[in-house]
Structures are given as C-alpha cells and as structure tokens.
Design a protein around this motif. Structure first.
Motif, PDB file in Angstrom:
ATOM      1  N   LEU A  26       0.884  -1.163   0.000  1.00  0.00           N
ATOM      2  CA  LEU A  26       0.000   0.000   0.000  1.00  0.00           C
ATOM      3  C   LEU A  26       0.915   1.204   0.000  1.00  0.00           C
ATOM      4  CD1 LEU A  26      -2.814  -0.851   2.585  1.00  0.00           C
ATOM      5  CD2 LEU A  26      -3.102  -0.383   0.161  1.00  0.00           C
ATOM      6  N   GLY A  27       0.833   1.981  -1.053  1.00  0.00           N
ATOM      7  CA  GLY A  27       1.811   3.052  -1.198  1.00  0.00           C
ATOM      8  C   GLY A  27       3.163   2.405  -1.433  1.00  0.00           C
ATOM      9  N   VAL A  31       2.422  -4.536   3.054  1.00  0.00           N
ATOM     10  CA  VAL A  31       1.302  -4.772   3.965  1.00  0.00           C
ATOM     11  C   VAL A  31       1.687  -5.861   4.964  1.00  0.00           C
ATOM     12  CG1 VAL A  31      -1.081  -5.587   4.135  1.00  0.00           C
ATOM     13  CG2 VAL A  31      -0.416  -4.116   2.234  1.00  0.00           C
ATOM     14  N   ASN A  32       1.500  -5.577   6.241  1.00  0.00           N
ATOM     15  CA  ASN A  32       1.692  -6.584   7.279  1.00  0.00           C
ATOM     16  C   ASN A  32       0.376  -7.349   7.360  1.00  0.00           C
ATOM     17  OD1 ASN A  32       1.487  -7.861   9.896  1.00  0.00           O
ATOM     18  ND2 ASN A  32       3.285  -6.681  10.508  1.00  0.00           N
ATOM     19  N   LEU A  33       0.365  -8.600   6.882  1.00  0.00           N
ATOM     20  CA  LEU A  33      -0.868  -9.376   6.786  1.00  0.00           C
ATOM     21  C   LEU A  33      -1.519  -9.608   8.149  1.00  0.00           C
ATOM     22  CD1 LEU A  33       0.299 -11.955   4.098  1.00  0.00           C
ATOM     23  CD2 LEU A  33      -1.062  -9.883   3.759  1.00  0.00           C
ATOM     24  N   TRP A  34      -0.706  -9.765   9.172  1.00  0.00           N
ATOM     25  CA  TRP A  34      -1.234  -9.947  10.522  1.00  0.00           C
ATOM     26  C   TRP A  34      -1.933  -8.667  10.987  1.00  0.00           C
ATOM     27  CZ3 TRP A  34      -2.867 -13.044  14.089  1.00  0.00           C
ATOM     28  CH2 TRP A  34      -2.883 -12.667  15.432  1.00  0.00           C
ATOM     29  N   ILE A  36      -3.234  -6.205   9.171  1.00  0.00           N
ATOM     30  CA  ILE A  36      -4.459  -5.916   8.427  1.00  0.00           C
ATOM     31  C   ILE A  36      -5.583  -6.832   8.916  1.00  0.00           C
ATOM     32  CG2 ILE A  36      -4.038  -7.394   6.408  1.00  0.00           C
ATOM     33  CD1 ILE A  36      -5.259  -5.195   4.657  1.00  0.00           C
ATOM     34  N   TYR A  37      -5.263  -8.084   9.187  1.00  0.00           N
ATOM     35  CA  TYR A  37      -6.256  -9.018   9.720  1.00  0.00           C
ATOM     36  C   TYR A  37      -6.784  -8.529  11.070  1.00  0.00           C
ATOM     37  CZ  TYR A  37      -8.162 -13.110  12.041  1.00  0.00           C
ATOM     38  OH  TYR A  37      -8.968 -13.960  12.754  1.00  0.00           O
ATOM     39  N   LYS A  38      -5.878  -8.146  11.965  1.00  0.00           N
ATOM     40  CA  LYS A  38      -6.280  -7.695  13.304  1.00  0.00           C
ATOM     41  C   LYS A  38      -7.070  -6.383  13.230  1.00  0.00           C
ATOM     42  CE  LYS A  38      -5.491  -9.640  16.626  1.00  0.00           C
ATOM     43  NZ  LYS A  38      -6.316 -10.674  17.269  1.00  0.00           N
ATOM     44  N   ALA A  39      -6.695  -5.493  12.320  1.00  0.00           N
ATOM     45  CA  ALA A  39      -7.413  -4.223  12.175  1.00  0.00           C
ATOM     46  C   ALA A  39      -8.852  -4.465  11.726  1.00  0.00           C
ATOM     47  CB  ALA A  39      -6.697  -3.312  11.182  1.00  0.00           C
ATOM     48  N   VAL A  40      -9.036  -5.382  10.786  1.00  0.00           N
ATOM     49  CA  VAL A  40     -10.379  -5.708  10.304  1.00  0.00           C
ATOM     50  C   VAL A  40     -11.167  -6.407  11.407  1.00  0.00           C
ATOM     51  CG1 VAL A  40     -11.687  -7.091   8.629  1.00  0.00           C
ATOM     52  CG2 VAL A  40      -9.704  -5.757   7.881  1.00  0.00           C
ATOM     53  N   GLU A  41     -10.524  -7.312  12.100  1.00  0.00           N
ATOM     54  CA  GLU A  41     -11.177  -8.023  13.207  1.00  0.00           C
ATOM     55  C   GLU A  41     -11.641  -7.026  14.288  1.00  0.00           C
ATOM     56  OE1 GLU A  41      -8.798 -10.457  16.053  1.00  0.00           O
ATOM     57  OE2 GLU A  41      -9.937 -12.101  15.171  1.00  0.00           O
ATOM     58  N   LYS A  42     -10.800  -6.063  14.590  1.00  0.00           N
ATOM     59  CA  LYS A  42     -11.097  -5.055  15.613  1.00  0.00           C
ATOM     60  C   LYS A  42     -12.333  -4.218  15.249  1.00  0.00           C
ATOM     61  CE  LYS A  42      -8.857  -0.863  17.309  1.00  0.00           C
ATOM     62  NZ  LYS A  42      -7.613  -0.100  17.211  1.00  0.00           N
ATOM     63  N   VAL A  58      -9.292   1.091   8.173  1.00  0.00           N
ATOM     64  CA  VAL A  58      -8.287   0.019   8.206  1.00  0.00           C
ATOM     65  C   VAL A  58      -6.979   0.553   7.628  1.00  0.00           C
ATOM     66  CG1 VAL A  58      -7.647  -2.269   7.328  1.00  0.00           C
ATOM     67  CG2 VAL A  58     -10.011  -1.815   8.047  1.00  0.00           C
ATOM     68  N   TYR A  59      -7.061   1.244   6.513  1.00  0.00           N
ATOM     69  CA  TYR A  59      -5.884   1.845   5.877  1.00  0.00           C
ATOM     70  C   TYR A  59      -5.174   2.794   6.839  1.00  0.00           C
ATOM     71  CZ  TYR A  59      -3.237   4.694   2.524  1.00  0.00           C
ATOM     72  OH  TYR A  59      -2.250   5.362   1.850  1.00  0.00           O
ATOM     73  N   ASP A  60      -5.946   3.621   7.507  1.00  0.00           N
ATOM     74  CA  ASP A  60      -5.371   4.574   8.471  1.00  0.00           C
ATOM     75  C   ASP A  60      -4.700   3.829   9.625  1.00  0.00           C
ATOM     76  OD1 ASP A  60      -6.305   6.641   6.896  1.00  0.00           O
ATOM     77  OD2 ASP A  60      -8.071   7.013   8.152  1.00  0.00           O
ATOM     78  N   GLU A  61      -5.312   2.757  10.081  1.00  0.00           N
ATOM     79  CA  GLU A  61      -4.763   1.934  11.162  1.00  0.00           C
ATOM     80  C   GLU A  61      -3.404   1.338  10.785  1.00  0.00           C
ATOM     81  OE1 GLU A  61      -5.198  -0.147  14.946  1.00  0.00           O
ATOM     82  OE2 GLU A  61      -6.625   1.269  14.081  1.00  0.00           O
ATOM     83  N   LEU A  62      -3.238   1.068   9.493  1.00  0.00           N
ATOM     84  CA  LEU A  62      -1.976   0.501   9.005  1.00  0.00           C
ATOM     85  C   LEU A  62      -0.909   1.573   8.790  1.00  0.00           C
ATOM     86  CD1 LEU A  62      -3.403  -2.021   6.390  1.00  0.00           C
ATOM     87  CD2 LEU A  62      -2.575  -2.532   8.692  1.00  0.00           C
ATOM     88  N   GLY A  63      -1.279   2.834   9.011  1.00  0.00           N
ATOM     89  CA  GLY A  63      -0.315   3.922   8.880  1.00  0.00           C
ATOM     90  C   GLY A  63      -0.168   4.436   7.465  1.00  0.00           C
ATOM     91  N   GLY A  64      -1.249   4.330   6.680  1.00  0.00           N
ATOM     92  CA  GLY A  64      -1.207   4.774   5.292  1.00  0.00           C
ATOM     93  C   GLY A  64      -1.128   6.281   5.147  1.00  0.00           C
TER      94      GLY A  64
END
Length: 80
Positions: A26-27, A31-34, A36-42, A58-64
């Motif tokens: 992304l950019g 992507v850290n697959l773990w 992104i999974y945890k962000a969606v789960e949350k 979710v994107y923002d949570e990943l630091g996009g």
C-alpha cells in the motif's frame, strides 16, 4: 499467534489454488498481513467493515498516507 495465523493463511491460499506469491504493498509500504487481519477483526470483521465502508479506517490503522484517494479500495482488495 501471528506466526500460526500466517502459516494457516498461506496454507489456506495454497489449498484454494491462489497462493500468496508476494506480499502486497500500500503506497510504498509492504502490507503486514497480521496487522491488516487484526485491524479488520477489531472493526467487526470483513462483512461489517465492508457494509459500513470502514476500509479507509483500516488503511489509516496501518499507517497509510492520508492523501491517498484510492486507499479504501486498495486496502479492501489486498485484504481479499
């Protein structure tokens, strides 16, 4: 837990004949697959995130990057 998730994910994807051959980006960040999974789960899992249009969260949570106009769509595609 993260390692068990990744082993399970790679096996699942291989078994359905869509192996993960390279980690998506992304950019300019891999992507850290773990994460992104945890962000969606949350946020309540895939159906809820999709139904409530929370992929940008979710994107923002990943630091996009905040200026990305396709962030939500790209994040969802990578998750899928």
């Amino acid at each position: 837990e993260e390692e068990a998730f990744l082993v399970s994910l790679y096996k699942f994807m291989k078994d359905r004949h869509t192996p993960i051959e390279r980690i998506p980006h992304l950019g300019f960040k891999q992507v850290n697959l773990w994460k992104i999974y945890k962000a969606v789960e949350k946020l309540g899992a895939y159906e809820l995130v999709t139904g409530r249009r929370l992929w940008k969260n979710v994107y923002d949570e990943l630091g996009g990057s905040p200026g990305s106009t396709s962030a939500a769509t790209c994040t969802r595609r990578h998750y899928e």
